[in-house]
Design a protein around this motif. Structure first.
Motif, short mmCIF file in Angstrom:
data_model
loop_
_atom_site.label_atom_id
_atom_site.label_comp_id
_atom_site.label_asym_id
_atom_site.label_seq_id
_atom_site.Cartn_x
_atom_site.Cartn_y
_atom_site.Cartn_z
N LEU A 81 -4.71 6.82 1.80
CA LEU A 81 -4.33 5.75 0.90
C LEU A 81 -4.35 6.26 -0.53
O LEU A 81 -5.34 6.84 -0.99
N TYR A 139 0.76 5.31 0.83
CA TYR A 139 0.03 6.36 1.51
C TYR A 139 0.74 7.69 1.33
O TYR A 139 1.96 7.76 1.12
N PHE A 161 -7.46 -1.72 14.43
CA PHE A 161 -6.06 -1.52 14.81
C PHE A 161 -5.89 -0.17 15.50
O PHE A 161 -6.59 0.79 15.19
N ASN A 208 -13.15 -5.76 2.55
CA ASN A 208 -12.13 -6.00 1.52
C ASN A 208 -10.72 -6.01 2.10
O ASN A 208 -9.74 -5.96 1.37
N TYR A 209 -10.65 -6.03 3.41
CA TYR A 209 -9.36 -6.00 4.12
C TYR A 209 -8.59 -4.72 3.82
O TYR A 209 -7.36 -4.71 3.81
N GLN A 210 -9.33 -3.65 3.55
CA GLN A 210 -8.72 -2.33 3.42
C GLN A 210 -8.79 -1.64 4.78
O GLN A 210 -9.80 -1.73 5.48
N LEU A 211 -7.71 -0.94 5.12
CA LEU A 211 -7.72 -0.18 6.36
C LEU A 211 -8.38 1.18 6.13
O LEU A 211 -8.00 1.93 5.24
N LEU A 216 -10.52 -2.45 9.67
CA LEU A 216 -10.32 -3.28 8.48
C LEU A 216 -11.69 -3.64 7.93
O LEU A 216 -12.48 -4.30 8.61
N ARG A 253 1.56 -6.02 3.38
CA ARG A 253 0.70 -6.89 4.16
C ARG A 253 1.28 -8.29 4.14
O ARG A 253 1.57 -8.85 3.08
N GLN A 302 -0.61 -4.71 8.48
CA GLN A 302 0.25 -3.98 7.54
C GLN A 302 1.48 -3.51 8.30
O GLN A 302 1.37 -2.94 9.38
N PHE A 349 0.84 -1.18 0.00
CA PHE A 349 0.00 0.00 0.00
C PHE A 349 0.88 1.25 0.00
O PHE A 349 1.93 1.28 0.65
#
Lengths: 117, 109
Positions: free
Chosen positions: A46, A36, B33, B94-97, B91, A97, A106, A34
């Motif tokens: 993101l 950022y 998280f 889609n397991y996106q933060l 999370l 990840r 992550q 990812f």
């Protein structure tokens, strides 16, 4: 925890030039990385999600032709800021990840501070 | 839409206890998280909760209530080095933060 490195740590460039930032997972395989961007006193934003061997998925408002992402291997992803302008000055952070992590966690690189003059 | 809310800034005294709250609304949920971020540095992992309840890890504890879409980070025996921003991130399916804007914690002697 797993380690992610970024290079360079900071870069100063002239307006109109291109800058490449490397992100490496050192002790795990990151099938997904990812990218950022973080402006001062703001949270992480993101920019894009990159999967090894396929095209990156960009967030709305992020120009894919300006921010080129390559994820050629399980341990390396690169972000190239093309024709950088002063408004691109920011703190760029990558993360990888680790699917082996029970948390789908992550792991973040130390960041790259870009200043465009 | 997806949204994370946490206070912008909090102040506490060295040696005291502080609780940083976070509420979330996401499309699906696969855990929450907490990260700590010092100025000019990348975030570092503090905790992960996916089940309801309290997870304790040394001076830091994190709590989750899935039914309420609520979490908090509890910091005990505050030290000056705890001055940082604390980021809450959920999370999604889609397991996106999905990131909160962060809470800047100021510790005073």
């Amino acid at each position: 925890g797993a380690v992610v490195s970024q290079h360079p740590s900071w870069v100063i460039c002239k307006s109109g030039t291109s800058v490449k930032i490397e992100c490496r997972s050192l002790d795990f395989q990151a099938t997904t990385m990812f990218w950022y961007r973080q402006f001062p006193k703001q949270s992480l934003m993101l920019m894009a999600t990159s999967n090894e061997g396929s095209k990156a998925t960009y967030e709305q408002g992020v120009e894919k032709d300006k921010f080129l992402i390559n994820h050629a291997s399980l341990t390396l992803s690169t972000l190239t800021v093309t024709s950088a302008h002063p408004e691109d000055s920011s703190f760029y952070i990558c993360s990888g990840r680790d699917l082996g992590s029970s948390y789908n966690e992550q792991f973040f690189g130390p960041g790259t501070r870009l200043t465009v003059l | 839409g997806q949204n994370i809310d946490q206070p912008t800034e909090m102040t506490a005294t060295e040696g005291a206890i502080v609780q940083i709250n976070c509420t979330y609304q996401t499309s699906g949920f696969n855990g929450l998280f907490w990260y700590q971020q010092h100025a000019g540095e990348a975030p570092t992992f503090l905790s992960y909760n996916v089940l309801d309840g309290l997870e304790e890890k040394g001076r830091f504890s994190s709590f989750l209530s899935r039914s309420k879409g609520y979490s908090y980070l509890l910091l005990k025996e505050l030290q000056m080095k705890d001055s940082a921003s604390y980021l809450c991130a959920a999370l999604d399916s889609n397991y996106q933060l999905i990131w909160g804007a962060g809470t800047k914690l100021i510790i005073k002697p």
